[in-house]
Design a protein around this motif. Sequence first.
Motif, PDB file in Angstrom:
ATOM      1  N   ARG A   2       6.991 -17.121 -23.012  1.00 48.84           N
ATOM      2  CA  ARG A   2       7.315 -17.837 -21.964  1.00 48.84           C
ATOM      3  C   ARG A   2       7.477 -19.461 -22.000  1.00 48.84           C
ATOM      4  O   ARG A   2       6.759 -19.980 -22.809  1.00 48.84           O
ATOM      5  N   LYS A   3       8.194 -20.109 -20.921  1.00 54.85           N
ATOM      6  CA  LYS A   3       8.229 -21.405 -21.301  1.00 54.85           C
ATOM      7  C   LYS A   3       7.112 -22.177 -20.315  1.00 54.85           C
ATOM      8  O   LYS A   3       6.867 -21.757 -19.185  1.00 54.85           O
ATOM      9  N   TYR A   4       6.581 -23.214 -20.835  1.00 48.70           N
ATOM     10  CA  TYR A   4       5.719 -24.281 -20.332  1.00 48.70           C
ATOM     11  C   TYR A   4       5.881 -25.474 -20.416  1.00 48.70           C
ATOM     12  O   TYR A   4       6.460 -25.827 -21.229  1.00 48.70           O
ATOM     13  N   SER A  66       7.411 -23.346 -25.530  1.00 48.73           N
ATOM     14  CA  SER A  66       7.500 -21.873 -25.231  1.00 48.73           C
ATOM     15  C   SER A  66       6.283 -21.280 -26.162  1.00 48.73           C
ATOM     16  O   SER A  66       6.369 -21.440 -27.331  1.00 48.73           O
ATOM     17  N   ILE A  91       1.765 -26.306 -16.930  1.00 46.71           N
ATOM     18  CA  ILE A  91       2.393 -25.441 -15.849  1.00 46.71           C
ATOM     19  C   ILE A  91       3.477 -24.591 -16.414  1.00 46.71           C
ATOM     20  O   ILE A  91       3.931 -24.720 -17.545  1.00 46.71           O
ATOM     21  N   LYS A  92       3.320 -23.166 -15.919  1.00 44.79           N
ATOM     22  CA  LYS A  92       4.152 -22.390 -16.180  1.00 44.79           C
ATOM     23  C   LYS A  92       5.791 -22.436 -15.581  1.00 44.79           C
ATOM     24  O   LYS A  92       5.710 -22.629 -14.230  1.00 44.79           O
ATOM     25  N   GLU A  93       6.692 -22.514 -16.213  1.00 40.48           N
ATOM     26  CA  GLU A  93       7.977 -22.799 -15.925  1.00 40.48           C
ATOM     27  C   GLU A  93       8.539 -21.562 -14.928  1.00 40.48           C
ATOM     28  O   GLU A  93       8.568 -20.441 -15.640  1.00 40.48           O
ATOM     29  N   GLU A  94       8.978 -21.689 -13.946  1.00 36.88           N
ATOM     30  CA  GLU A  94       9.595 -20.706 -13.297  1.00 36.88           C
ATOM     31  C   GLU A  94      11.054 -20.233 -13.510  1.00 36.88           C
ATOM     32  O   GLU A  94      11.616 -21.318 -14.132  1.00 36.88           O
ATOM     33  N   LYS A  95      11.520 -19.204 -13.402  1.00 38.42           N
ATOM     34  CA  LYS A  95      12.744 -18.547 -13.959  1.00 38.42           C
ATOM     35  C   LYS A  95      13.810 -19.022 -12.883  1.00 38.42           C
ATOM     36  O   LYS A  95      13.488 -19.431 -11.849  1.00 38.42           O
TER      37      LYS A  95
END
Length: 95
Positions: A2-4, A66, A91-95
């Motif tokens: 996941r991207k953060y 990531s 923060i987790k980046e939203e798609k």
Amino acid sequence: MRKYETIFILHPSFEEEAVKAAIEKFKGVIENGGGTVDNVDFWGKRKLAYEINKVNEGYYTLVNFSSNPELPKELDRIFRITDGVIRHIIIKEEK
């Protein structure tokens, strides 16, 4: 993966070498935890929006990375126990 993104603020009393060492330390935590650092954006010394523990400014750094979902918890723990980190957020980046 996941991207953060994380932003952390270091105490203004740090020397330039100490700031670079702290940034490298946090990058190492991400890379050793199985993540990849996508971007490091050092913003330099800036004035805080409000005073925190009688401190009015700090060194801001933004890091995009990531990783697996467990790594941000470990990174948060490292931020909390590291002297000189005034504030941080992951923060987790939203798609």
